[in-house]
Design a protein around this motif. Structure first.
Motif, PDB file in Angstrom:
ATOM      1  N   ARG A  52       0.817  -1.233   0.000  1.00  0.00           N
ATOM      2  CA  ARG A  52       0.000   0.000   0.000  1.00  0.00           C
ATOM      3  C   ARG A  52       0.843   1.271   0.000  1.00  0.00           C
ATOM      4  NH1 ARG A  52      -5.480  -0.508   0.281  1.00  0.00           N
ATOM      5  NH2 ARG A  52      -6.196  -2.549   0.969  1.00  0.00           N
ATOM      6  N   GLU A  53       1.967   1.217   0.752  1.00  0.00           N
ATOM      7  CA  GLU A  53       2.766   2.451   0.840  1.00  0.00           C
ATOM      8  C   GLU A  53       3.443   2.789  -0.496  1.00  0.00           C
ATOM      9  OE1 GLU A  53       3.173  -0.324   2.498  1.00  0.00           O
ATOM     10  OE2 GLU A  53       5.261  -0.981   2.532  1.00  0.00           O
ATOM     11  N   ASP A  54       3.508   1.805  -1.386  1.00  0.00           N
ATOM     12  CA  ASP A  54       4.106   2.063  -2.700  1.00  0.00           C
ATOM     13  C   ASP A  54       3.108   2.675  -3.688  1.00  0.00           C
ATOM     14  OD1 ASP A  54       6.361   0.958  -1.715  1.00  0.00           O
ATOM     15  OD2 ASP A  54       6.356  -0.849  -2.976  1.00  0.00           O
ATOM     16  N   ASP A 277       1.823   1.639  -8.594  1.00  0.00           N
ATOM     17  CA  ASP A 277       3.005   2.001  -7.791  1.00  0.00           C
ATOM     18  C   ASP A 277       4.107   2.624  -8.659  1.00  0.00           C
ATOM     19  OD1 ASP A 277       3.731  -0.282  -9.147  1.00  0.00           O
ATOM     20  OD2 ASP A 277       4.795  -1.193  -7.473  1.00  0.00           O
TER      21      ASP A 277
END
Ligand code: SAM
Length: 356
Positions: A52-54, A277
């Motif tokens: 998710r953070e990407d 991403d």
């Protein structure tokens, strides 16, 4: 194909690749998640998802799109995964529309969440909607997609016109022995909603490991079936680099065929694909891409971001679909393009990550 010099126009720079193909259209995948599990696209039940953070923020997507539009892109298509799973998509559309180079924003969706979102998408300025629909039979839909969502897809299709969208398109993957008996039904269904149906030949991309040459219902087969029912079918003039070949029925109706498998359109392909991403692929079949997220997040200057994309496009020599076809001629193409173990190692190689 010949190499031609890059040019500058009022709209920005216009960059061409190693075969003289311009950079025109950007397919922006906004999520790799999907609420269906279509057998030809996501045959597995579980996947390795992008962290998710990407996943890029809308601001990052708009910034990246800006570099592409300065190099020639004027059309953006939002795709996925299922793009409507990404919350507040209208906000991304509004951000993208602040870019004066973007002439058109389109959306490809499976339609499940369209009824809930159509009005907000229209108000935000989305220009065009394509709904993927492979069958009109609820039981077949469930069998293919492994979800019981047929009724919501129909609601979604109905809602598009109500919200104000015109020129709706319905994309159908034609699979021999599965839905090849529904071509007429789909065209007639489409007419009811002023929607043009486009039949896509089954491709052996990404995790489509159920692909087999005998499952391809080719353009020739489609034209034979439709000609038998409707009578003489006339081809309509080609529209630039658009992959769909359009046809006119004797009663004035129209439909399209995207014969990507039997008649690849690599020679005019002007598409770039950016995953959610920020991986950039220059071909649907490419197994390597360029990470744009890292330099973007590290604060590379806009000049250098543009230079990176310019150089990437100028060196592009991909002709993925043509090469796959050549393999088939040599009797070397079997099953899907990429083995399932390799796909698990790199989720970017999946069709649902890079967008269809
Ligand atoms: N979820 C959205 C949807 O269903 O439209 C967007 C993503 S989906 C990957 C985009 C398109 O790719 C769909 O129309 C789908 O049918 C098509 N597609 C996926 N796998 C395919 C394959 N193996 N051959 C041909 N088309 C395929």
């Amino acid at each position: 194909m010949t190499n031609t010099a890059d040019t500058h126009s009022a709209a920005g720079e216009s960059v061409v690749d190693a075969f003289g193909r311009p950079l025109r259209s950007l397919r922006l995948s906004v999520t790799d998640r999907c609420n269906l599990r279509c057998a030809y696209c996501m045959p597995e039940e579980e996947y390795v998802w992008l962290p998710r953070e990407d996943v890029l923020t809308f601001e990052e997507m708009a910034e990246l799109s800006g570099y592409f539009t300065e190099l020639g892109v004027d059309k953006v298509r939002l795709t996925g995964g299922e793009p409507l799973l990404r919350r507040d998509l209208p906000r991304l559309i509004r951000l993208l529309l602040q870019n004066r180079h973007i002439k058109e924003i389109a959306l490809t969706t499976n339609g499940i969440l369209l009824a809930d979102n159509a009005e907000a998408l229209y108000q935000a300025g989305l220009n065009r909607v394509t709904v993927s629909l492979d069958t009109l039979r609820p039981e077949r839909f469930r069998q293919l997609t492994r979800r019981d969502e047929f009724a919501r897809v129909l609601e979604g299709i109905e809602s598009a016109g109500r919200a104000g969208f015109t020129g709706l398109k319905l994309d159908t993957v034609a699979i021999r022995g599965f839905n090849d008996d529904e071509l007429v039904g789909l065209i007639e269904f489409g007419r009811h909603f002023q929607a043009e149906v486009r039949f896509i030949e089954y491709m052996d991309v990404g995790g489509a490991n159920k692909w087999a040459p005998e499952k391809v219902f080719s353009r020739e087969m489609m034209l034979a079936v439709l000609g038998k029912y409707y009578g003489k079918i006339e081809p309509l003039p080609e529209r630039g680099s658009a992959p769909a070949q359009r046809f006119l029925l004797p009663d004035g109706g129209t439909f399209g065929i995207i014969p990507s498998t039997t008649t690849p359109f690599c020679s005019t392909c002007d598409r770039s694909r950016v995953t959610a991403d920020g991986m950039w692929y220059r071909c649907l079949y490419a197994t390597t891409g360029t990470d744009l997220r890292k330099p973007l997040r590290e604060g590379l200057s806009s000049h250098d971001m543009r230079a990176l994309i310019r150089a990437g496009w100028q060196s592009r020599r991909d002709r993925g679909a043509e090469e796959r076809k050549a393999l088939e001629h040599a009797g070397l193409r079997e099953g899907g393009l990429i083995g399932i173990d390799r796909l698990r190692e790199d989720p970017h190689l999946e069709m649902h990550a890079r967008g269809g």
